[in-house]
Write a protein that holds these residues in place. Sequence first.
Motif, PDB file in Angstrom:
ATOM      1  N   HIS A 328     -91.302   1.974  -2.161  1.00 62.28           N
ATOM      2  CA  HIS A 328     -92.035   2.873  -3.071  1.00 62.28           C
ATOM      3  C   HIS A 328     -93.482   3.044  -2.627  1.00 62.28           C
ATOM      4  O   HIS A 328     -94.005   4.171  -2.587  1.00 62.28           O
ATOM      5  CB  HIS A 328     -91.992   2.317  -4.499  1.00 62.28           C
ATOM      6  N   SER A 331     -93.685   5.077   0.622  1.00 60.01           N
ATOM      7  CA  SER A 331     -93.382   6.490   0.398  1.00 60.01           C
ATOM      8  C   SER A 331     -94.525   7.221  -0.303  1.00 60.01           C
ATOM      9  O   SER A 331     -94.819   8.378   0.014  1.00 60.01           O
ATOM     10  CB  SER A 331     -92.103   6.626  -0.444  1.00 60.01           C
ATOM     11  N   SER A 332     -95.172   6.533  -1.243  1.00 63.86           N
ATOM     12  CA  SER A 332     -96.227   7.184  -2.016  1.00 63.86           C
ATOM     13  C   SER A 332     -97.570   7.177  -1.296  1.00 63.86           C
ATOM     14  O   SER A 332     -98.363   8.116  -1.443  1.00 63.86           O
ATOM     15  CB  SER A 332     -96.372   6.506  -3.388  1.00 63.86           C
ATOM     16  N   SER A 335     -96.758   8.751   3.264  1.00 65.52           N
ATOM     17  CA  SER A 335     -95.716   9.747   3.533  1.00 65.52           C
ATOM     18  C   SER A 335     -96.009  10.572   4.785  1.00 65.52           C
ATOM     19  O   SER A 335     -95.102  11.178   5.369  1.00 65.52           O
ATOM     20  CB  SER A 335     -95.556  10.681   2.328  1.00 65.52           C
ATOM     21  N   ASP A 336     -97.271  10.584   5.218  1.00 67.84           N
ATOM     22  CA  ASP A 336     -97.656  11.366   6.401  1.00 67.84           C
ATOM     23  C   ASP A 336     -97.613  10.539   7.686  1.00 67.84           C
ATOM     24  O   ASP A 336     -97.967  11.020   8.756  1.00 67.84           O
ATOM     25  CB  ASP A 336     -99.066  11.935   6.213  1.00 67.84           C
ATOM     26  N   VAL A 361     -86.830   4.919   4.812  1.00 64.99           N
ATOM     27  CA  VAL A 361     -88.267   5.134   4.968  1.00 64.99           C
ATOM     28  C   VAL A 361     -88.735   4.923   6.409  1.00 64.99           C
ATOM     29  O   VAL A 361     -89.810   5.389   6.796  1.00 64.99           O
ATOM     30  CB  VAL A 361     -89.049   4.214   3.996  1.00 64.99           C
TER      31      VAL A 361
END
Length: 440
Positions: A328, A331-332, A335-336, A361
């Motif tokens: 989590h 991903s948050s 993400s780049d 991920v």
Amino acid sequence: MLTTYEEALEWIHGRLRLGIKPGLKRMEWMMARLGFPEENLKMVHIGGTNGKGSTVAFLRSILQEAGYTVGTFTSPYIEHFNERISINGKPISDEEILNLTNIILPLAEQLEETELGGPTEFEVITAMSFYYFAHHPKVDVVLYEVGLGGRFDSTNIIQPLVSIITNIGLDHTNILGDTYEEIAFEKAGIIKQATPVFTAVKHPGALKVMKDQANIMEAPLYHLGEDFIISDHHSMIKGEVFTLQTATETLKQLEISMIGQHQTENAALAICTAQYLNQAGLYKITEQDIRKGLTHTYWPGRFEILSELPLVIIDGAHNDEGITTLVHELSSRFSDRTIHVVFAALKDKKYDKMIAKLDKVASQITFVNFDYPRAAKAEDFLKISQSANKTAVDDWKTYLSEEIQDLKGSDMLVITGSLYFISEVKPFLCCYLKNKTISL
């Protein structure tokens, strides 16, 4: 009699051959012969699946800000064995470990001759900690982290001032049970008669078990989400900000330096415990102590950034819940980025779900072997992973050195899994990254 620190560690670690032996009788036997040192201590008991160490760290920091001398007993260690028994965050010395070992060793040998059998490594270390803290002239309070489960854990011979039970997940199922309710029953075993307990348990079935046990023990239970509530949470680059509402007050804009929404829950448990200790007249703790303590809290190996350029993170996500939290945050927050994951785990973990989440991920995932009796094989992980870019490696030190050299600007390296693996990785990487920086 042992004469060196190295001999002491060898003897202690040699107890690993006895494995895990749940039960309190061996601890009670040793404590009786040591004069029941644990009865002379003021303690807080911290159990749960994830977040125990972080909660200990938050509470220790708050108590230190209030001017108290705080002992901690935690496991496993991240950089140095002596961390497990610390005062105000400072591990005890090699000489003290040697002295304690020579006190416990004769008892272990005597116990070996009884029907109870010899003490395990964890029992030995726990006994050492009780003796050490009880004979330390300045310790005001000791925070005891449960090793495994709760009901039959070696630490569960204590009578604490208050108990904390963090969130509960499906971990150590081969010992504690296959369901949340069964595991919660074992964790709830640390609830003592009429002793307040603060918990962040989320699973409805597990929470019911907690409440039922608290009722049986006539122990006031305070639950995150009901009796104290987190709101207005947002993440910073290096930390979190949130508001905590309790029955008596609302603390706004609390800041922590540890990364992840889950750390706000661990901090909330520590805050409420500190408030209870203050309101009960056991310790004097102000709001300023709480705020300063939170910002100063550090706990190694939990979403810890070892290097920003290149970006290298270690995280001891050693079970499904821990991996879920890690994924989590990745991903948050990232993400780049192109995420390279390195993973190792113990063979008694349910690592199929863990790997499936990491696959989603990770642009690249590498499974490694490491030297620990219960470590799973990298090849076994490789068979489970569905990643299109996966590999298994035996020599993780060489691999990490080369991988870091090859990282590009948008790449990041995440090393995760067993805390025992992280404890080997961190000192190696810190040394490597420091020398790499110097060489540049």
